[in-house]
Design a protein around this motif. Structure first.
Motif, PDB file in Angstrom:
ATOM      1  N   VAL A 137     -48.747  11.382 -20.224  1.00  0.00           N
ATOM      2  CA  VAL A 137     -49.761  10.355 -20.476  1.00  0.00           C
ATOM      3  C   VAL A 137     -50.718  10.807 -21.575  1.00  0.00           C
ATOM      4  CG1 VAL A 137     -51.743   9.151 -19.467  1.00  0.00           C
ATOM      5  CG2 VAL A 137     -49.590   9.286 -18.214  1.00  0.00           C
ATOM      6  N   LEU A 138     -51.130  12.072 -21.552  1.00  0.00           N
ATOM      7  CA  LEU A 138     -52.020  12.574 -22.602  1.00  0.00           C
ATOM      8  C   LEU A 138     -51.348  12.533 -23.973  1.00  0.00           C
ATOM      9  CD1 LEU A 138     -53.844  15.593 -20.935  1.00  0.00           C
ATOM     10  CD2 LEU A 138     -54.799  13.379 -21.600  1.00  0.00           C
ATOM     11  N   GLY A 139     -50.051  12.827 -24.019  1.00  0.00           N
ATOM     12  CA  GLY A 139     -49.323  12.757 -25.281  1.00  0.00           C
ATOM     13  C   GLY A 139     -49.260  11.341 -25.824  1.00  0.00           C
ATOM     14  N   ILE A 140     -48.977  10.384 -24.952  1.00  0.00           N
ATOM     15  CA  ILE A 140     -48.921   8.993 -25.384  1.00  0.00           C
ATOM     16  C   ILE A 140     -50.319   8.503 -25.766  1.00  0.00           C
ATOM     17  CG2 ILE A 140     -48.384   6.636 -24.645  1.00  0.00           C
ATOM     18  CD1 ILE A 140     -46.154   7.879 -22.911  1.00  0.00           C
ATOM     19  N   LEU A 141     -51.343   8.981 -25.060  1.00  0.00           N
ATOM     20  CA  LEU A 141     -52.719   8.623 -25.409  1.00  0.00           C
ATOM     21  C   LEU A 141     -53.084   9.147 -26.791  1.00  0.00           C
ATOM     22  CD1 LEU A 141     -55.480   7.427 -24.659  1.00  0.00           C
ATOM     23  CD2 LEU A 141     -56.015   9.623 -23.599  1.00  0.00           C
ATOM     24  N   ALA A 142     -52.729  10.388 -27.082  1.00  0.00           N
ATOM     25  CA  ALA A 142     -53.013  10.959 -28.400  1.00  0.00           C
ATOM     26  C   ALA A 142     -52.294  10.174 -29.492  1.00  0.00           C
ATOM     27  CB  ALA A 142     -52.606  12.433 -28.436  1.00  0.00           C
ATOM     28  N   LEU A 143     -51.046   9.835 -29.266  1.00  0.00           N
ATOM     29  CA  LEU A 143     -50.297   9.034 -30.231  1.00  0.00           C
ATOM     30  C   LEU A 143     -50.932   7.656 -30.407  1.00  0.00           C
ATOM     31  CD1 LEU A 143     -47.757   8.841 -32.035  1.00  0.00           C
ATOM     32  CD2 LEU A 143     -46.579   7.911 -30.038  1.00  0.00           C
ATOM     33  N   SER A 144     -51.392   7.055 -29.316  1.00  0.00           N
ATOM     34  CA  SER A 144     -52.036   5.746 -29.388  1.00  0.00           C
ATOM     35  C   SER A 144     -53.332   5.803 -30.176  1.00  0.00           C
ATOM     36  CB  SER A 144     -52.308   5.218 -27.975  1.00  0.00           C
ATOM     37  OG  SER A 144     -51.121   5.071 -27.255  1.00  0.00           O
ATOM     38  N   ILE A 145     -54.112   6.855 -29.993  1.00  0.00           N
ATOM     39  CA  ILE A 145     -55.354   7.011 -30.745  1.00  0.00           C
ATOM     40  C   ILE A 145     -55.053   7.174 -32.230  1.00  0.00           C
ATOM     41  CG2 ILE A 145     -57.302   8.564 -31.162  1.00  0.00           C
ATOM     42  CD1 ILE A 145     -57.491   8.936 -28.139  1.00  0.00           C
ATOM     43  N   ILE A 146     -54.017   7.928 -32.549  1.00  0.00           N
ATOM     44  CA  ILE A 146     -53.658   8.132 -33.957  1.00  0.00           C
ATOM     45  C   ILE A 146     -53.194   6.818 -34.597  1.00  0.00           C
ATOM     46  CG2 ILE A 146     -51.961   9.240 -35.463  1.00  0.00           C
ATOM     47  CD1 ILE A 146     -52.187  11.696 -33.575  1.00  0.00           C
ATOM     48  N   VAL A 147     -52.369   6.059 -33.888  1.00  0.00           N
ATOM     49  CA  VAL A 147     -51.910   4.769 -34.414  1.00  0.00           C
ATOM     50  C   VAL A 147     -53.089   3.809 -34.556  1.00  0.00           C
ATOM     51  CG1 VAL A 147     -50.508   2.734 -33.888  1.00  0.00           C
ATOM     52  CG2 VAL A 147     -49.552   5.022 -33.611  1.00  0.00           C
ATOM     53  N   GLY A 148     -53.980   3.792 -33.578  1.00  0.00           N
ATOM     54  CA  GLY A 148     -55.160   2.945 -33.663  1.00  0.00           C
ATOM     55  C   GLY A 148     -56.047   3.332 -34.832  1.00  0.00           C
TER      56      GLY A 148
ATOM     57  N   PHE B   4     -51.625  -0.054 -21.583  1.00  0.00           N
ATOM     58  CA  PHE B   4     -51.555   1.399 -21.523  1.00  0.00           C
ATOM     59  C   PHE B   4     -52.207   1.917 -20.250  1.00  0.00           C
ATOM     60  CE2 PHE B   4     -53.539   5.524 -22.177  1.00  0.00           C
ATOM     61  CZ  PHE B   4     -52.424   6.287 -22.452  1.00  0.00           C
ATOM     62  N   PHE B   5     -53.347   1.331 -19.866  1.00  0.00           N
ATOM     63  CA  PHE B   5     -54.023   1.762 -18.650  1.00  0.00           C
ATOM     64  C   PHE B   5     -53.122   1.587 -17.432  1.00  0.00           C
ATOM     65  CE2 PHE B   5     -56.507   0.648 -14.883  1.00  0.00           C
ATOM     66  CZ  PHE B   5     -57.208   1.832 -14.699  1.00  0.00           C
ATOM     67  N   LEU B   6     -52.482   0.429 -17.330  1.00  0.00           N
ATOM     68  CA  LEU B   6     -51.591   0.184 -16.192  1.00  0.00           C
ATOM     69  C   LEU B   6     -50.395   1.137 -16.201  1.00  0.00           C
ATOM     70  CD1 LEU B   6     -51.580  -3.712 -16.142  1.00  0.00           C
ATOM     71  CD2 LEU B   6     -52.680  -2.173 -14.512  1.00  0.00           C
ATOM     72  N   ALA B   7     -49.822   1.348 -17.372  1.00  0.00           N
ATOM     73  CA  ALA B   7     -48.668   2.249 -17.468  1.00  0.00           C
ATOM     74  C   ALA B   7     -49.075   3.687 -17.158  1.00  0.00           C
ATOM     75  CB  ALA B   7     -48.055   2.160 -18.860  1.00  0.00           C
ATOM     76  N   ALA B   8     -50.212   4.122 -17.669  1.00  0.00           N
ATOM     77  CA  ALA B   8     -50.676   5.492 -17.418  1.00  0.00           C
ATOM     78  C   ALA B   8     -50.947   5.704 -15.935  1.00  0.00           C
ATOM     79  CB  ALA B   8     -51.932   5.780 -18.238  1.00  0.00           C
ATOM     80  N   PHE B   9     -51.588   4.738 -15.309  1.00  0.00           N
ATOM     81  CA  PHE B   9     -51.850   4.822 -13.877  1.00  0.00           C
ATOM     82  C   PHE B   9     -50.540   4.937 -13.099  1.00  0.00           C
ATOM     83  CE2 PHE B   9     -52.682   2.958  -9.715  1.00  0.00           C
ATOM     84  CZ  PHE B   9     -53.833   3.632  -9.326  1.00  0.00           C
ATOM     85  N   SER B  10     -49.559   4.139 -13.485  1.00  0.00           N
ATOM     86  CA  SER B  10     -48.263   4.156 -12.803  1.00  0.00           C
ATOM     87  C   SER B  10     -47.547   5.488 -12.979  1.00  0.00           C
ATOM     88  CB  SER B  10     -47.375   3.034 -13.336  1.00  0.00           C
ATOM     89  OG  SER B  10     -47.982   1.795 -13.125  1.00  0.00           O
ATOM     90  N   VAL B  11     -47.568   6.022 -14.195  1.00  0.00           N
ATOM     91  CA  VAL B  11     -46.868   7.283 -14.473  1.00  0.00           C
ATOM     92  C   VAL B  11     -47.522   8.436 -13.725  1.00  0.00           C
ATOM     93  CG1 VAL B  11     -46.357   8.964 -16.291  1.00  0.00           C
ATOM     94  CG2 VAL B  11     -45.915   6.549 -16.670  1.00  0.00           C
ATOM     95  N   ILE B  12     -48.846   8.467 -13.692  1.00  0.00           N
ATOM     96  CA  ILE B  12     -49.542   9.577 -13.037  1.00  0.00           C
ATOM     97  C   ILE B  12     -49.361   9.526 -11.522  1.00  0.00           C
ATOM     98  CG2 ILE B  12     -51.829  10.523 -12.528  1.00  0.00           C
ATOM     99  CD1 ILE B  12     -52.547   9.967 -15.441  1.00  0.00           C
ATOM    100  N   PHE B  13     -49.389   8.329 -10.947  1.00  0.00           N
ATOM    101  CA  PHE B  13     -49.308   8.229  -9.493  1.00  0.00           C
ATOM    102  C   PHE B  13     -47.897   8.064  -8.953  1.00  0.00           C
ATOM    103  CE2 PHE B  13     -53.828   7.499  -9.968  1.00  0.00           C
ATOM    104  CZ  PHE B  13     -54.310   8.302  -8.955  1.00  0.00           C
ATOM    105  N   ALA B  14     -46.901   7.980  -9.812  1.00  0.00           N
ATOM    106  CA  ALA B  14     -45.521   7.854  -9.342  1.00  0.00           C
ATOM    107  C   ALA B  14     -45.095   9.027  -8.447  1.00  0.00           C
ATOM    108  CB  ALA B  14     -44.564   7.696 -10.519  1.00  0.00           C
ATOM    109  N   PRO B  15     -45.387  10.289  -8.819  1.00  0.00           N
ATOM    110  CA  PRO B  15     -44.990  11.381  -7.926  1.00  0.00           C
ATOM    111  C   PRO B  15     -45.718  11.351  -6.580  1.00  0.00           C
ATOM    112  CG  PRO B  15     -45.649  12.237 -10.080  1.00  0.00           C
ATOM    113  CD  PRO B  15     -45.952  10.794 -10.062  1.00  0.00           C
ATOM    114  N   VAL B  16     -46.966  10.910  -6.584  1.00  0.00           N
ATOM    115  CA  VAL B  16     -47.741  10.845  -5.341  1.00  0.00           C
ATOM    116  C   VAL B  16     -47.134   9.793  -4.417  1.00  0.00           C
ATOM    117  CG1 VAL B  16     -50.008  10.354  -4.365  1.00  0.00           C
ATOM    118  CG2 VAL B  16     -49.832  11.616  -6.517  1.00  0.00           C
TER     119      VAL B  16
END
Length: 114
Positions: A26-37, A88-100
């Motif tokens: 998620v942090l990697g995709i966030l960094a890429l999103s900030i760079i694209v933005g 992105f918020f919904l996807a990040a939340f899903s990815v982080i909580f999927a293992p839980v």
């Protein structure tokens, strides 16, 4: 990637590593999103690099724009970035909580089997 229903639950240390790995994705995709933005703000609004990063991070954090873009293309880009930020918020939340969620469901199924 995860253990099957017939397998035992992984150790707590391995579970924490799995959550950490998902967080790093998620942090990697966030960094890429900030760079694209930031690239969009530089291209459409002619912002300086630091202002573009700040505006991009602000939009992706869900806080909105710091200043209204001057050009029509900049406004359209800001709207699209804001819509992407919501997804992105919904996807990040899903990815982080999927293992839980998987661990909870896996333990419930093991309890039913036993």
């Amino acid at each position: 990637m995860y253990e099957k229903i017939s397998e035992e639950v992984v150790s707590f240390e391995r579970f924490l590593m799995r959550v950490l790995k998902h967080g790093l994705y998620v942090l990697g995709i966030l960094a890429l999103s900030i760079i694209v933005g930031a690239a969009g703000f530089i291209a459409f609004e002619d912002y300086s690099f630091d202002d573009a990063i700040l505006n991009s991070a602000h939009v992706l954090a869900g806080l909105g724009l710091l200043e209204v873009p001057d050009t029509y293309a900049g406004r359209i880009f800001a709207v699209l970035l804001g819509m992407y930020a919501s997804l992105f918020f919904l996807a990040a939340f899903s990815v982080i909580f999927a293992p839980v969620v998987h661990r909870i469901l896996h333990k419930m199924h093991l309890d039913d089997a036993g």
